[in-house]
Design a protein around this motif. Sequence first.
Motif, PDB file in Angstrom:
ATOM      1  N   LEU A  70       0.834  -1.192   0.000  1.00 36.00           N
ATOM      2  CA  LEU A  70       0.000   0.000   0.000  1.00 36.00           C
ATOM      3  C   LEU A  70       0.875   1.250   0.000  1.00 36.00           C
ATOM      4  O   LEU A  70       1.964   1.258   0.595  1.00 36.00           O
ATOM      5  CB  LEU A  70      -0.913   0.027   1.218  1.00 36.00           C
ATOM      6  N   SER A  71       0.374   2.288  -0.652  1.00 39.12           N
ATOM      7  CA  SER A  71       1.059   3.582  -0.654  1.00 39.12           C
ATOM      8  C   SER A  71       0.090   4.655  -0.204  1.00 39.12           C
ATOM      9  O   SER A  71      -1.118   4.553  -0.436  1.00 39.12           O
ATOM     10  CB  SER A  71       1.561   3.918  -2.057  1.00 39.12           C
ATOM     11  N   CYS A  72       0.634   5.686   0.406  1.00 36.28           N
ATOM     12  CA  CYS A  72      -0.167   6.833   0.819  1.00 36.28           C
ATOM     13  C   CYS A  72       0.659   8.082   0.550  1.00 36.28           C
ATOM     14  O   CYS A  72       1.699   8.289   1.171  1.00 36.28           O
ATOM     15  CB  CYS A  72      -0.531   6.740   2.289  1.00 36.28           C
ATOM     16  N   ALA A  73       0.179   8.893  -0.362  1.00 37.33           N
ATOM     17  CA  ALA A  73       0.883  10.107  -0.740  1.00 37.33           C
ATOM     18  C   ALA A  73       0.165  11.329  -0.187  1.00 37.33           C
ATOM     19  O   ALA A  73      -1.041  11.491  -0.398  1.00 37.33           O
ATOM     20  CB  ALA A  73       0.986  10.206  -2.253  1.00 37.33           C
ATOM     21  N   ALA A  74       0.921  12.173   0.507  1.00 33.17           N
ATOM     22  CA  ALA A  74       0.373  13.414   1.055  1.00 33.17           C
ATOM     23  C   ALA A  74       0.713  14.565   0.117  1.00 33.17           C
ATOM     24  O   ALA A  74       1.842  14.663  -0.378  1.00 33.17           O
ATOM     25  CB  ALA A  74       0.942  13.683   2.438  1.00 33.17           C
ATOM     26  N   SER A  75      -0.260  15.432  -0.101  1.00 35.13           N
ATOM     27  CA  SER A  75      -0.037  16.588  -0.970  1.00 35.13           C
ATOM     28  C   SER A  75      -0.772  17.792  -0.421  1.00 35.13           C
ATOM     29  O   SER A  75      -1.648  17.673   0.436  1.00 35.13           O
ATOM     30  CB  SER A  75      -0.520  16.280  -2.386  1.00 35.13           C
ATOM     31  N   GLY A  76      -0.398  18.960  -0.922  1.00 33.56           N
ATOM     32  CA  GLY A  76      -1.022  20.192  -0.464  1.00 33.56           C
ATOM     33  C   GLY A  76       0.004  21.116   0.164  1.00 33.56           C
ATOM     34  O   GLY A  76       1.201  20.987  -0.055  1.00 33.56           O
ATOM     35  N   SER A  77      -0.488  22.026   0.969  1.00 34.86           N
ATOM     36  CA  SER A  77       0.374  23.033   1.597  1.00 34.86           C
ATOM     37  C   SER A  77       1.013  22.474   2.865  1.00 34.86           C
ATOM     38  O   SER A  77       0.692  22.885   3.979  1.00 34.86           O
ATOM     39  CB  SER A  77      -0.435  24.288   1.902  1.00 34.86           C
ATOM     40  N   ILE A  78       1.924  21.548   2.670  1.00 35.75           N
ATOM     41  CA  ILE A  78       2.531  20.834   3.790  1.00 35.75           C
ATOM     42  C   ILE A  78       3.787  21.541   4.265  1.00 35.75           C
ATOM     43  O   ILE A  78       4.706  21.773   3.482  1.00 35.75           O
ATOM     44  CB  ILE A  78       2.869  19.392   3.380  1.00 35.75           C
ATOM     45  N   GLY A  79       3.797  21.862   5.560  1.00 36.19           N
ATOM     46  CA  GLY A  79       4.986  22.469   6.147  1.00 36.19           C
ATOM     47  C   GLY A  79       5.930  21.412   6.684  1.00 36.19           C
ATOM     48  O   GLY A  79       7.138  21.493   6.524  1.00 36.19           O
ATOM     49  N   ALA A  80       5.361  20.425   7.345  1.00 38.76           N
ATOM     50  CA  ALA A  80       6.154  19.332   7.907  1.00 38.76           C
ATOM     51  C   ALA A  80       5.232  18.168   8.217  1.00 38.76           C
ATOM     52  O   ALA A  80       4.023  18.346   8.400  1.00 38.76           O
ATOM     53  CB  ALA A  80       6.875  19.781   9.174  1.00 38.76           C
TER      54      ALA A  80
END
Length: 118
Positions: A20-30
């Motif tokens: 499984l993969s999970c990709a985070a996107s958007g205005s990520i600071g940390a």
Amino acid sequence: QVQLVESGGGLVEPGGSLRLSCAASGSIGAIDFMAWYRQAPGKQRELVATITSSGSTNYVDFVKGRFTISRDSAKNTVYLQMNSLKPEDTAVYYCNGHIRAPRWGHYWGQGTQVTVSS
């Protein structure tokens, strides 16, 4: 806004493997820690594994030795390698991340179905 998108679920026979993969996107600071949860039909959502920003991992007893959580910080992505799958692993698997965007908060993905059946 932050989005977590899981992928990699599907139908597999007992003893098989999935990643499984999970990709985070958007205005990520940390991103602090990330985790995988699962929810089987008629049951509560339960924790499966966690990984910190430094790479420390923890697993619940029923997946130890079979599942491996890892992350690629450059890609804001967390993975769950699942081996020796059992029918009781059948569930919707959810990704969770503790993310600063710009305030710290917990974010969930939409889930990916894993079905273990012959």
